[in-house]
Design a protein around this motif. Structure first.
Motif, PDB file in Angstrom:
ATOM      1  N   PHE A 190       0.838  -1.192   0.000  1.00  0.00           N
ATOM      2  CA  PHE A 190       0.000   0.000   0.000  1.00  0.00           C
ATOM      3  C   PHE A 190       0.877   1.247   0.000  1.00  0.00           C
ATOM      4  CE2 PHE A 190      -2.273  -3.263   2.613  1.00  0.00           C
ATOM      5  CZ  PHE A 190      -3.216  -3.604   1.660  1.00  0.00           C
ATOM      6  N   THR A 191       0.273   2.393  -0.292  1.00  0.00           N
ATOM      7  CA  THR A 191       1.036   3.637  -0.262  1.00  0.00           C
ATOM      8  C   THR A 191       1.494   3.914   1.179  1.00  0.00           C
ATOM      9  OG1 THR A 191      -1.008   4.939  -0.113  1.00  0.00           O
ATOM     10  CG2 THR A 191      -0.063   4.592  -2.297  1.00  0.00           C
ATOM     11  N   ARG A 192       2.579   4.671   1.290  1.00  0.00           N
ATOM     12  CA  ARG A 192       3.298   4.812   2.562  1.00  0.00           C
ATOM     13  C   ARG A 192       2.499   5.567   3.635  1.00  0.00           C
ATOM     14  NH1 ARG A 192       5.429   4.951   6.739  1.00  0.00           N
ATOM     15  NH2 ARG A 192       7.666   4.927   7.257  1.00  0.00           N
ATOM     16  N   ASN A 193       1.455   6.335   3.221  1.00  0.00           N
ATOM     17  CA  ASN A 193       0.683   7.091   4.210  1.00  0.00           C
ATOM     18  C   ASN A 193      -0.220   6.205   5.065  1.00  0.00           C
ATOM     19  OD1 ASN A 193      -0.641   6.788   1.649  1.00  0.00           O
ATOM     20  ND2 ASN A 193      -2.249   8.180   2.318  1.00  0.00           N
ATOM     21  N   PHE A 194      -0.414   4.947   4.682  1.00  0.00           N
ATOM     22  CA  PHE A 194      -1.196   4.025   5.515  1.00  0.00           C
ATOM     23  C   PHE A 194      -0.237   3.340   6.496  1.00  0.00           C
ATOM     24  CE2 PHE A 194      -3.720   4.670   1.722  1.00  0.00           C
ATOM     25  CZ  PHE A 194      -4.943   5.011   2.292  1.00  0.00           C
ATOM     26  N   ALA A 195       0.319   4.159   7.364  1.00  0.00           N
ATOM     27  CA  ALA A 195       1.476   3.761   8.167  1.00  0.00           C
ATOM     28  C   ALA A 195       1.127   3.205   9.542  1.00  0.00           C
ATOM     29  CB  ALA A 195       2.414   4.966   8.341  1.00  0.00           C
ATOM     30  N   ASN A 196      -0.140   3.266   9.928  1.00  0.00           N
ATOM     31  CA  ASN A 196      -0.538   2.792  11.249  1.00  0.00           C
ATOM     32  C   ASN A 196      -1.049   1.359  11.124  1.00  0.00           C
ATOM     33  OD1 ASN A 196      -0.050   5.430  12.335  1.00  0.00           O
ATOM     34  ND2 ASN A 196      -2.001   6.075  11.462  1.00  0.00           N
TER      35      ASN A 196
END
Length: 310
Positions: A183-189
């Motif tokens: 997934f894109t890196r902003n879905f980091a949690n």
């Protein structure tokens, strides 16, 4: 004009301009709440996921090893430098990848929308070589889960067609990715689901190597700072899951190097003539909606296992 009508119009306009692949290369399911697409030129891997609340693409597409796709391992690790094996993946086992190998993309041989099901067949590539087709076939059925408008159901079939006396050898017990997700890196949690709306936060510095988690209910989520994201539910998995970020820069760019990785693992002996099938689910939304959907899926599908033919 009512607020929800305006939101729907904005959602439709964004979707009309968001898809990068030509119409004949991307098959899409869109129920107005979520959108999922598979790409012919990327082995019919899942290359698009979005929701009305997050209309950008959630999937990382930086190279053939990313995407959301089938990926399997068999046999001994071989040094095939003389044949052109990539130096970064040496030695390496027999590793057919739906999206493609190092520097090359796989192309789906069958690519159809059958009613509300996206059906595909793909000859995968071996990951460690620049452009080597694997002696295998991958089939995939992608659909929306009935009565759950924020849930995607994916049924996978893998057929190994290797020579029984090839250099990778007989069946060995290996971890299989069920599936491999980027997934894109902003879905980091990253969180493991514990049931009844309870979650456990998982921590891991940028890799690889990836972190390991043991989600007790076979479900993990990647959420952004607005608490919106994707959960993967894979009841066929039977061990730890690989997970973690790659790169430090937070990005919502599908083609950026930094990404988030999740892979449920199942250990099985994949021999030269093995065929197996399994299902997994992708659940989209905010944390509350994902929780409710996972509770329903777990109640219905917790006993799902791999179907194996040797």
């Amino acid at each position: 004009m009512r607020k929800n009508t305006i939101c729907l119009i904005v959602w439709m306009l964004l979707l009309a301009t968001a898809t990068a692949a030509p119409a004949d290369e991307l098959l899409v399911l869109d129920n107005g709440q979520i959108r999922i697409g598979i790409d012919r030129e990327k082995g019919a891997s899942i290359t698009w996921l979005s929701t009305r609340a997050y209309p950008k693409n959630m999937v990382n597409l930086a190279d053939p090893g990313r995407l959301i796709q089938q990926s399997y391992y068999a046999g001994v690790r071989l040094d095939r430098t003389a044949d052109g094996q990539h130096s970064s993946w040496n030695p390496w086992s027999w590793n057919p990848i739906q999206g493609g190998g190092v520097g090359s993309w796989a192309v789906a041989t069958t690519f159809e929308k059958r009613g509300e099901v996206l059906y595909s067949e793909t000859i995968p590539k071996l990951w460690d070589m620049p452009n080597e087709a694997a002696a295998a076939r991958m089939r995939q059925w992608t659909s929306l889960e009935p009565d759950m408008p924020n849930v995607v159901s994916v049924r996978c079939e893998f057929q190994s067609m290797r020579d029984e006396h090839d250099r990778w050898g007989p069946a060995r017990l290996n971890p299989q990715e069920l599936p491999a997700c980027y997934f894109t890196r902003n879905f980091a949690n990253v969180k493991s689901y514990l049931g009844e709306g309870q979650w456990r936060t998982e921590q891991q510095p940028p890799g690889p190597p990836w972190g390991r988690a043991e989600p007790p209910l076979d479900a993990m989520a990647c959420l952004n700072d607005a608490n919106v994201g994707i959960a993967v539910y894979s009841p066929a998995s039977d061990g730890h899951w690989n997970f973690g970020p790659h790169g430090k820069a937070i990005s919502n760019d599908s083609f950026a190097g930094p990404c988030m990785h999740v892979a449920p693992l199942g250990r099985l002996k994949l021999g030269p003539k093995t065929t197996f099938r399994y299902r997994y689910w992708l659940v989209l939304g905010d944390e509350s909606l994902i929780s409710n959907s996972l509770d329903a899926l777990i109640q219905k599908y917790a006993d799902e296992t791999i179907e194996l033919e040797n």
